[in-house]
Scaffold this motif. Structure first.
Motif, PDB file in Angstrom:
ATOM      1  N   UNK A  93       0.834  -1.201   0.000  1.00  0.00           N
ATOM      2  CA  UNK A  93       0.000   0.000   0.000  1.00  0.00           C
ATOM      3  C   UNK A  93       0.872   1.256   0.000  1.00  0.00           C
ATOM      4  N   UNK A  94       1.929   1.246   0.787  1.00  0.00           N
ATOM      5  CA  UNK A  94       2.851   2.385   0.799  1.00  0.00           C
ATOM      6  C   UNK A  94       3.457   2.606  -0.583  1.00  0.00           C
ATOM      7  N   UNK A  95       3.864   1.512  -1.222  1.00  0.00           N
ATOM      8  CA  UNK A  95       4.454   1.605  -2.555  1.00  0.00           C
ATOM      9  C   UNK A  95       3.442   2.138  -3.562  1.00  0.00           C
ATOM     10  N   UNK A  96       2.181   1.719  -3.424  1.00  0.00           N
ATOM     11  CA  UNK A  96       1.154   2.169  -4.360  1.00  0.00           C
ATOM     12  C   UNK A  96       0.906   3.670  -4.209  1.00  0.00           C
ATOM     13  N   UNK A  97       0.825   4.155  -2.974  1.00  0.00           N
ATOM     14  CA  UNK A  97       0.611   5.588  -2.760  1.00  0.00           C
ATOM     15  C   UNK A  97       1.742   6.391  -3.402  1.00  0.00           C
ATOM     16  N   UNK A  98       2.971   5.967  -3.193  1.00  0.00           N
ATOM     17  CA  UNK A  98       4.118   6.678  -3.780  1.00  0.00           C
ATOM     18  C   UNK A  98       4.086   6.614  -5.305  1.00  0.00           C
ATOM     19  N   UNK A  99       3.690   5.452  -5.842  1.00  0.00           N
ATOM     20  CA  UNK A  99       3.626   5.290  -7.299  1.00  0.00           C
ATOM     21  C   UNK A  99       2.580   6.219  -7.898  1.00  0.00           C
ATOM     22  N   UNK A 100       1.415   6.290  -7.259  1.00  0.00           N
ATOM     23  CA  UNK A 100       0.345   7.164  -7.738  1.00  0.00           C
ATOM     24  C   UNK A 100       0.816   8.617  -7.750  1.00  0.00           C
ATOM     25  N   UNK A 101       1.477   9.032  -6.703  1.00  0.00           N
ATOM     26  CA  UNK A 101       1.954  10.420  -6.624  1.00  0.00           C
ATOM     27  C   UNK A 101       3.064  10.694  -7.641  1.00  0.00           C
ATOM     28  N   UNK A 102       3.874   9.686  -7.932  1.00  0.00           N
ATOM     29  CA  UNK A 102       4.893   9.852  -8.978  1.00  0.00           C
ATOM     30  C   UNK A 102       4.243  10.034 -10.341  1.00  0.00           C
ATOM     31  N   UNK A 128      -3.711  15.154  -3.597  1.00  0.00           N
ATOM     32  CA  UNK A 128      -3.921  16.477  -3.009  1.00  0.00           C
ATOM     33  C   UNK A 128      -3.655  16.484  -1.499  1.00  0.00           C
ATOM     34  N   UNK A 129      -3.337  15.311  -0.955  1.00  0.00           N
ATOM     35  CA  UNK A 129      -3.037  15.234   0.464  1.00  0.00           C
ATOM     36  C   UNK A 129      -4.249  15.368   1.354  1.00  0.00           C
ATOM     37  N   UNK A 130      -5.441  15.129   0.803  1.00  0.00           N
ATOM     38  CA  UNK A 130      -6.668  15.245   1.585  1.00  0.00           C
ATOM     39  C   UNK A 130      -6.979  13.969   2.368  1.00  0.00           C
ATOM     40  N   UNK A 131      -6.284  12.894   2.032  1.00  0.00           N
ATOM     41  CA  UNK A 131      -6.531  11.628   2.730  1.00  0.00           C
ATOM     42  C   UNK A 131      -5.262  10.796   2.723  1.00  0.00           C
ATOM     43  N   UNK A 132      -4.872  10.315   3.873  1.00  0.00           N
ATOM     44  CA  UNK A 132      -3.743   9.404   3.994  1.00  0.00           C
ATOM     45  C   UNK A 132      -4.289   8.022   4.349  1.00  0.00           C
ATOM     46  N   UNK A 191     -10.149   8.407  -4.999  1.00  0.00           N
ATOM     47  CA  UNK A 191      -9.060   8.053  -4.089  1.00  0.00           C
ATOM     48  C   UNK A 191      -7.734   8.601  -4.588  1.00  0.00           C
ATOM     49  N   UNK A 192      -7.507   8.482  -5.910  1.00  0.00           N
ATOM     50  CA  UNK A 192      -6.285   9.021  -6.496  1.00  0.00           C
ATOM     51  C   UNK A 192      -6.204  10.527  -6.260  1.00  0.00           C
ATOM     52  N   UNK A 193      -7.307  11.199  -6.454  1.00  0.00           N
ATOM     53  CA  UNK A 193      -7.339  12.651  -6.255  1.00  0.00           C
ATOM     54  C   UNK A 193      -7.014  13.019  -4.808  1.00  0.00           C
TER      55      UNK A 193
END
Length: 273
Positions: free
Chosen positions: A12-21, A54-58, A48-50
């Protein structure tokens, strides 16, 4: 196809970073969802991607992340998991639990859980005959981590073999003395020979020799608390015989449980104040 609820902590951590990249490279939100599904087989909503971008949800706001990189505490947990500890899930609660007769063992397991970031508790359960000490924590991430193939868990345990072996021998181990041969040995039993083979290699990495033997064949009858049962699988045992190997085991690994440790100390002639 997988959803976010199917992912472990690291993934999950890797996915969040990948999405932001991907967003940082100029990709649109809808395009990111398609890329993630095509490349990783994970379904994720545009909303969820948005929010992530945008940092509205961690994703870890409601779930406490754990330290699941190799560590002494995690290796001790793994050793205990291949021994007496159990996992279970019910109503979206994911639990790891150890139920034993020795308080010091339960407390050591709870400390290891706390060391990786889990909220652990120790309490007493009674079945009417004796008290049992229970150490447990609830964590979806730890539950999913432990559900990996055992080969993946072995790779983590290799980093800290002493702590893994201590957790395993605390669970399954004991000191034995053969009166006829006047020989003492440390042993630990398990139905899974692969687990014992890993233990044997871990002991070898510490300069300790051991032997694996078949002690009970499938179908053998045993009486426990007045009731007869049959072994559903072959039962194996790993044994450490030689006195110099036992001394190394004592110095490098040992037992958390004092009643087991004292028997080994007496055999080795170690006198403590």
């Amino acid at each position: 196809m997988r959803r976010l609820k199917d992912l472990g902590q690291n993934e999950l951590e890797e996915l969040v970073n990948y999405v932001r990249e991907l967003r940082g490279s100029g990709k649109g939100y809808s395009e990111i969802t398609r890329i993630v599904f095509a490349e990783k087989g994970i379904k994720i909503s545009r909303a969820t991607v948005l929010r992530w971008c945008k940092g509205k949800h961690e994703p870890f706001n409601k779930i406490r992340p754990l330290e699941l990189r190799p560590s002494p505490a995690l290796s001790y947990i793994l050793g205990t998991y291949f021994g007496d500890a159990t996992t279970g899930s019910k109503n979206y609660k994911y639990r790891i639990r150890l139920k034993v007769v020795d308080r010091e063992f339960a407390e050591a397991f709870a400390r290891a859980l706390e060391d990786i970031g889990a909220n652990a508790r120790v309490y007493v359960e009674s079945d009417g005959r004796r008290d049992r000490f229970v150490a447990e924590a609830t964590s979806k991430f730890l539950y999913m981590f432990l559900k990996q193939p055992k080969e993946a868990l072995f790779e983590v345990a290799k980093e800290y073999p002493r702590e893994f072996l201590r957790g395993f021998f605390d669970s399954e181990g004991c000191f034995n003395f053969n009166k006829n041969e006047r020989q003492g040995f440390v042993s630990a039993s398990n139905y899974n020979r692969e687990v014992l083979t890993f233990c044997q290699k871990a002991l070898e990495s510490l300069g300790i020799s051991s032997k694996i033997v078949l002690t009970k064949r499938k179908g053998t009858t045993v009486k426990i608390w007045g009731k007869e049962y049959q072994y559903s699988s072959d039962l194996y045992e790993i044994r450490i015989y030689r006195k110099d190997d036992l001394s190394k085991f004592y110095r490098l690994i040992g037992f958390t449980i004092s009643r087991k440790q004292k028997l080994l100390e007496e055999y080795l002639g170690i006198h403590k104040k």
